[in-house]
Enzyme design. Sequence first.
Site, PDB file in Angstrom:
ATOM      1  CG  ASN A  10     100.624  53.813  28.414  1.00  0.00           C
ATOM      2  OD1 ASN A  10     100.086  54.897  28.191  1.00  0.00           O
ATOM      3  ND2 ASN A  10     101.591  53.326  27.658  1.00  0.00           N
ATOM      4  CE  LYS A  12      99.929  51.203  24.715  1.00  0.00           C
ATOM      5  NZ  LYS A  12     100.865  50.458  23.942  1.00  0.00           N
ATOM      6  CG  HIS A  95     105.823  53.587  26.380  1.00  0.00           C
ATOM      7  ND1 HIS A  95     105.590  53.152  25.093  1.00  0.00           N
ATOM      8  CD2 HIS A  95     105.081  52.775  27.182  1.00  0.00           C
ATOM      9  CE1 HIS A  95     104.744  52.140  25.112  1.00  0.00           C
ATOM     10  NE2 HIS A  95     104.415  51.888  26.377  1.00  0.00           N
ATOM     11  CD  GLU A  97     103.282  52.425  22.267  1.00  0.00           C
ATOM     12  OE1 GLU A  97     102.643  53.317  22.852  1.00  0.00           O
ATOM     13  OE2 GLU A  97     103.001  51.215  22.341  1.00  0.00           O
ATOM     14  CD  GLU A 167     105.996  48.843  29.059  1.00  0.00           C
ATOM     15  OE1 GLU A 167     104.875  48.463  29.391  1.00  0.00           O
ATOM     16  OE2 GLU A 167     106.188  49.837  28.349  1.00  0.00           O
ATOM     17  N   GLY A 173     101.624  45.429  22.946  1.00  0.00           N
ATOM     18  CA  GLY A 173     100.504  45.523  22.012  1.00  0.00           C
ATOM     19  C   GLY A 173     100.446  44.395  20.999  1.00  0.00           C
ATOM     20  CB  SER A 213     100.804  41.155  25.594  1.00  0.00           C
ATOM     21  OG  SER A 213     100.990  41.812  24.341  1.00  0.00           O
TER      22      SER A 213
HETATM   23  C1  PEP Z   1     102.309  49.622  27.271  1.00  0.00           C
HETATM   24  O1  PEP Z   1     101.791  50.424  26.518  1.00  0.00           O
HETATM   25  O2  PEP Z   1     103.126  50.013  28.096  1.00  0.00           O
HETATM   26  C2  PEP Z   1     101.941  48.211  27.142  1.00  0.00           C
HETATM   27  C3  PEP Z   1     102.563  47.333  27.874  1.00  0.00           C
HETATM   28  O3  PEP Z   1     100.937  47.901  26.239  1.00  0.00           O
HETATM   29  P1  PEP Z   1     100.161  46.483  26.129  1.00  0.00           P
HETATM   30  O4  PEP Z   1      99.747  46.091  27.531  1.00  0.00           O
HETATM   31  O5  PEP Z   1      98.976  46.795  25.260  1.00  0.00           O
HETATM   32  O6  PEP Z   1     101.103  45.516  25.536  1.00  0.00           O
END
Ligand code: PEP
Length: 251
Positions: A10, A12, A95, A97, A167, A173, A213
């Site tokens: 992803n 972003k 997601h 976000e 997630e 992040g 992460s």
């Molecule tokens: C994501 O954006 O779905 C995500 C898991 O980000 P990160 O790997 O940076 O935590």
Amino acid sequence: MQRPKFIAGNWKMFTTQAVAAELARAVVAGCAQYKTKIALCPPFTAISTVVEAVRGSAVTVGSQNCYFENEGAFTGEIAPQMLLDVGCKHVILGHSERRHVLGESDEMVNRKVKAALAAGLEVIFCIGETQSQRQADQTESVLAVQLTSGLAGLSASDLNQIVIAYEPVWAIGTGVVATPEQAQKAHVFIRGTIAGNFGENAAAKLLIQYGGSVKPENATTLLHLPDVDGALVGGASLKADLFLAIIRAAQ
Ligand code: PEP
């Protein structure tokens, strides 16, 4: 049941077209020997560029969002059909976000899921609890609501076009990753809830990615947990060497 691994990146709101092309070409060049299912999800503006860059390889392309109507006066929105038209196979929906920064409700996510499936896209459906929900011991109830509302109105056969990404919001992040025990427990709960709602067969086939992460140093442990079928990778998917190391860890 033996399920294939699926690693999706992803990107972003990062990458110009030039950066996206270079990153996609590096991923394609570095993953040719692996059987793992791999998808790249760039921002809308780089989708065509990435579709071109992966052409002829097994790497597929997804979008990070779509709207729930096929066309109309919806300024700034993108229809599922438009994503197919430009070469997308997948769309990430729900997601954290989009839920927490952009205010998407379970009901809105559900409308998007249905529209994307109807158009023929594969949906990477994201769910996860916040830190305060985990601390209040509400993780399973939050996941149950997100699953039941987000997938409301779907049939067991629709599940063939769904991948779930667990997630935890506190891990996205932040550099804080779920422990193997936390990840496995959540995935077992998700699979059990799907079994209850859609049957054992749909649940056994379902791919459940972990996201939050994921880095090369934690990927091997996470990706070999019995109910973790891959990863949705944010930050580390923006560096070809890190993303390729995660793909390698899935072997
Ligand atoms: C994501 O954006 O779905 C995500 C898991 O980000 P990160 O790997 O940076 O935590």
